[in-house]
Design a protein around this motif. Structure first.
Motif, PDB file in Angstrom:
ATOM      1  N   LEU A 122     -24.474  -0.767  13.358  1.00 50.51           N
ATOM      2  CA  LEU A 122     -24.993   0.566  13.650  1.00 50.51           C
ATOM      3  C   LEU A 122     -24.037   1.593  13.056  1.00 50.51           C
ATOM      4  CD1 LEU A 122     -27.010   2.443  15.074  1.00 50.51           C
ATOM      5  CD2 LEU A 122     -25.540   2.349  17.091  1.00 50.51           C
ATOM      6  N   HIS A 123     -24.566   2.417  12.152  1.00 51.70           N
ATOM      7  CA  HIS A 123     -23.754   3.440  11.494  1.00 51.70           C
ATOM      8  C   HIS A 123     -24.146   4.808  12.039  1.00 51.70           C
ATOM      9  CE1 HIS A 123     -22.204   0.785   8.213  1.00 51.70           C
ATOM     10  NE2 HIS A 123     -23.307   0.111   8.499  1.00 51.70           N
ATOM     11  N   LEU A 124     -23.170   5.585  12.442  1.00 53.42           N
ATOM     12  CA  LEU A 124     -23.416   6.957  12.882  1.00 53.42           C
ATOM     13  C   LEU A 124     -22.145   7.776  12.695  1.00 53.42           C
ATOM     14  CD1 LEU A 124     -21.924   6.914  15.908  1.00 53.42           C
ATOM     15  CD2 LEU A 124     -24.051   5.830  16.544  1.00 53.42           C
ATOM     16  N   ASP A 125     -22.300   9.096  12.805  1.00 49.62           N
ATOM     17  CA  ASP A 125     -21.125   9.944  12.639  1.00 49.62           C
ATOM     18  C   ASP A 125     -20.484  10.222  13.996  1.00 49.62           C
ATOM     19  OD1 ASP A 125     -22.633  11.876  13.885  1.00 49.62           O
ATOM     20  OD2 ASP A 125     -23.182  12.914  12.052  1.00 49.62           O
ATOM     21  N   GLY A 126     -19.414  10.964  13.985  1.00 50.29           N
ATOM     22  CA  GLY A 126     -18.684  11.197  15.226  1.00 50.29           C
ATOM     23  C   GLY A 126     -19.172  12.388  16.014  1.00 50.29           C
ATOM     24  N   GLY A 127     -20.432  12.737  15.865  1.00 46.61           N
ATOM     25  CA  GLY A 127     -20.983  13.895  16.556  1.00 46.61           C
ATOM     26  C   GLY A 127     -21.616  13.546  17.881  1.00 46.61           C
ATOM     27  N   GLU A 128     -22.813  14.113  18.125  1.00 49.51           N
ATOM     28  CA  GLU A 128     -23.468  13.984  19.421  1.00 49.51           C
ATOM     29  C   GLU A 128     -23.949  12.567  19.721  1.00 49.51           C
ATOM     30  OE1 GLU A 128     -26.232  14.981  16.175  1.00 49.51           O
ATOM     31  OE2 GLU A 128     -24.469  16.003  16.976  1.00 49.51           O
ATOM     32  N   LEU A 129     -24.044  11.706  18.702  1.00 49.91           N
ATOM     33  CA  LEU A 129     -24.509  10.339  18.928  1.00 49.91           C
ATOM     34  C   LEU A 129     -23.404   9.407  19.416  1.00 49.91           C
ATOM     35  CD1 LEU A 129     -26.830   9.881  15.826  1.00 49.91           C
ATOM     36  CD2 LEU A 129     -27.540   9.905  18.218  1.00 49.91           C
ATOM     37  N   PHE A 130     -22.165   9.769  19.155  1.00 51.03           N
ATOM     38  CA  PHE A 130     -21.042   8.897  19.521  1.00 51.03           C
ATOM     39  C   PHE A 130     -20.629   9.182  20.964  1.00 51.03           C
ATOM     40  CE2 PHE A 130     -16.361   7.744  18.833  1.00 51.03           C
ATOM     41  CZ  PHE A 130     -16.610   6.415  19.153  1.00 51.03           C
ATOM     42  N   THR A 131     -21.292   8.502  21.896  1.00 55.88           N
ATOM     43  CA  THR A 131     -21.031   8.693  23.317  1.00 55.88           C
ATOM     44  C   THR A 131     -20.630   7.366  23.956  1.00 55.88           C
ATOM     45  OG1 THR A 131     -23.333   8.266  23.942  1.00 55.88           O
ATOM     46  CG2 THR A 131     -22.743  10.551  23.404  1.00 55.88           C
ATOM     47  N   ASN A 132     -20.124   7.442  25.170  1.00 59.27           N
ATOM     48  CA  ASN A 132     -19.751   6.225  25.887  1.00 59.27           C
ATOM     49  C   ASN A 132     -20.957   5.330  26.128  1.00 59.27           C
ATOM     50  OD1 ASN A 132     -17.075   7.038  26.025  1.00 59.27           O
ATOM     51  ND2 ASN A 132     -17.335   8.059  28.016  1.00 59.27           N
ATOM     52  N   LYS A 133     -22.126   5.941  26.340  1.00 59.36           N
ATOM     53  CA  LYS A 133     -23.329   5.158  26.599  1.00 59.36           C
ATOM     54  C   LYS A 133     -23.737   4.341  25.384  1.00 59.36           C
ATOM     55  CE  LYS A 133     -28.009   5.543  28.479  1.00 59.36           C
ATOM     56  NZ  LYS A 133     -29.023   6.445  29.067  1.00 59.36           N
ATOM     57  N   VAL A 134     -23.693   4.966  24.211  1.00 60.72           N
ATOM     58  CA  VAL A 134     -24.026   4.252  22.975  1.00 60.72           C
ATOM     59  C   VAL A 134     -22.999   3.159  22.695  1.00 60.72           C
ATOM     60  CG1 VAL A 134     -24.274   4.481  20.475  1.00 60.72           C
ATOM     61  CG2 VAL A 134     -25.278   6.193  21.994  1.00 60.72           C
ATOM     62  N   SER A 135     -21.726   3.480  22.881  1.00 65.26           N
ATOM     63  CA  SER A 135     -20.671   2.491  22.642  1.00 65.26           C
ATOM     64  C   SER A 135     -20.800   1.295  23.582  1.00 65.26           C
ATOM     65  CB  SER A 135     -19.295   3.153  22.820  1.00 65.26           C
ATOM     66  OG  SER A 135     -19.119   4.221  21.923  1.00 65.26           O
ATOM     67  N   ALA A 136     -21.082   1.572  24.853  1.00 62.32           N
ATOM     68  CA  ALA A 136     -21.220   0.489  25.834  1.00 62.32           C
ATOM     69  C   ALA A 136     -22.432  -0.374  25.518  1.00 62.32           C
ATOM     70  CB  ALA A 136     -21.337   1.078  27.238  1.00 62.32           C
ATOM     71  N   PHE A 137     -23.522   0.239  25.083  1.00 63.90           N
ATOM     72  CA  PHE A 137     -24.720  -0.528  24.748  1.00 63.90           C
ATOM     73  C   PHE A 137     -24.452  -1.462  23.574  1.00 63.90           C
ATOM     74  CE2 PHE A 137     -28.725  -1.395  22.692  1.00 63.90           C
ATOM     75  CZ  PHE A 137     -29.595  -1.614  23.753  1.00 63.90           C
ATOM     76  N   CYS A 138     -23.792  -0.943  22.527  1.00 72.97           N
ATOM     77  CA  CYS A 138     -23.473  -1.764  21.353  1.00 72.97           C
ATOM     78  C   CYS A 138     -22.540  -2.910  21.725  1.00 72.97           C
ATOM     79  CB  CYS A 138     -22.842  -0.902  20.263  1.00 72.97           C
ATOM     80  SG  CYS A 138     -23.975   0.292  19.521  1.00 72.97           S
ATOM     81  N   ALA A 139     -21.562  -2.626  22.569  1.00 70.85           N
ATOM     82  CA  ALA A 139     -20.624  -3.676  22.982  1.00 70.85           C
ATOM     83  C   ALA A 139     -21.333  -4.760  23.772  1.00 70.85           C
ATOM     84  CB  ALA A 139     -19.495  -3.064  23.815  1.00 70.85           C
ATOM     85  N   GLY A 140     -22.275  -4.367  24.621  1.00 72.87           N
ATOM     86  CA  GLY A 140     -22.997  -5.335  25.437  1.00 72.87           C
ATOM     87  C   GLY A 140     -23.957  -6.195  24.640  1.00 72.87           C
ATOM     88  N   LYS A 141     -24.476  -5.661  23.522  1.00 75.48           N
ATOM     89  CA  LYS A 141     -25.440  -6.399  22.699  1.00 75.48           C
ATOM     90  C   LYS A 141     -24.794  -7.074  21.495  1.00 75.48           C
ATOM     91  CE  LYS A 141     -29.146  -5.318  25.061  1.00 75.48           C
ATOM     92  NZ  LYS A 141     -29.976  -6.344  25.733  1.00 75.48           N
ATOM     93  N   GLY A 142     -23.504  -6.916  21.335  1.00 72.75           N
ATOM     94  CA  GLY A 142     -22.830  -7.534  20.201  1.00 72.75           C
ATOM     95  C   GLY A 142     -23.076  -6.826  18.880  1.00 72.75           C
ATOM     96  N   THR A 143     -23.394  -5.543  18.926  1.00 71.97           N
ATOM     97  CA  THR A 143     -23.635  -4.760  17.719  1.00 71.97           C
ATOM     98  C   THR A 143     -22.334  -4.116  17.255  1.00 71.97           C
ATOM     99  OG1 THR A 143     -25.909  -4.262  18.392  1.00 71.97           O
ATOM    100  CG2 THR A 143     -24.914  -2.821  16.742  1.00 71.97           C
ATOM    101  N   GLU A 144     -22.015  -4.283  15.977  1.00 69.63           N
ATOM    102  CA  GLU A 144     -20.796  -3.695  15.432  1.00 69.63           C
ATOM    103  C   GLU A 144     -21.029  -2.217  15.143  1.00 69.63           C
ATOM    104  OE1 GLU A 144     -17.598  -4.388  11.771  1.00 69.63           O
ATOM    105  OE2 GLU A 144     -19.203  -5.850  12.169  1.00 69.63           O
TER     106      GLU A 144
END
Length: 216
Positions: free
Chosen positions: A62-84
């Motif tokens: 998953l590629h995104l910038d460091g703006g409004e999309l880079f949140t703890n919720k998105v990071s936690a979801f990726c970590a839980g699903k094994g998404t880099e």
């Protein structure tokens, strides 16, 4: 994924939209936003839906910038699903080209829709953006169209559209998919040429065309 911001406040109160480019199928998804804070909610919603639809496959990167999309919720979801998760510096658009190019394409198509339909872009850009999303899902990715003909003069199979690749289905032809495109701005017609079907050198063999003509 990335957000296109400050599009102008529409009659429905939308000012931004989230654009997601799915790399395997080249399918583009858009989500309308009234505030930029809504972006990460729609991002996790799409990822959850994608994981469910394509189980047991998962989103690898998953590629995104460091703006409004880079949140703890998105990071936690990726970590839980094994998404880099790949995050570039905020506003470093050149490092997120896979999302920036689709945003520009969608914006250009949306302006063309409004121009042909005689609609004010600021008021009606959300409708035009969703129409552009539909149209782009019906045309094969350029990488599919660049595949050369088979040796011996055999006709290669037609290139699949992003909708077909993402959904894992194959429609009888391109025409049957064009009928599903609904837009209030333009009349959509699938153009096919007999010479193209026969592989004439004057045409790109088997390449579909999408004509966007004004509504009278």
């Amino acid at each position: 994924m990335d957000s296109s911001v400050n599009m102008g406040k529409s009659i429905d109160g939308y000012e931004h939209y989230l654009c997601i480019f799915e790399g395997h199928s080249a399918k583009i998804f858009t989500f309308l936003l009234r505030t930029k804070a809504e972006a990460h909610e729609y991002a996790t919603f799409w990822m959850r839906r994608a994981h469910t639809a394509h189980f047991p496959h998962k989103i690898i990167h998953l590629h995104l910038d460091g703006g409004e999309l880079f949140t703890n919720k998105v990071s936690a979801f990726c970590a839980g699903k094994g998404t880099e998760l790949h995050v570039n510096q905020r506003s470093a658009h050149e490092h997120n080209t896979k999302a920036e190019r689709p945003i520009r394409t969608v914006n250009e198509m949306a302006r063309a829709f409004c121009t042909h339909g005689g609609a004010n872009f600021t008021d009606y850009w959300p409708v035009a953006v969703k129409c552009a999303e539909q149209a782009l899902g019906l045309l094969p990715p350029m990488r599919q169209l660049k595949i050369k003909q088979l040796k011996g003069g055999d006709q290669r199979e037609r290139a699949l559209t992003p909708n077909e690749i993402y959904k894992g289905v194959k429609y009888p032809d391109y025409k049957s998919q064009f009928r599903n495109l609904v837009t209030p701005f333009v009349e959509v017609t699938a153009i096919y040429d007999d010479l193209a079907d026969r592989g004439s050198k004057q045409n790109n063999p088997g390449y579909p065309a999408l004509y966007l003509g004004p509504v009278y």
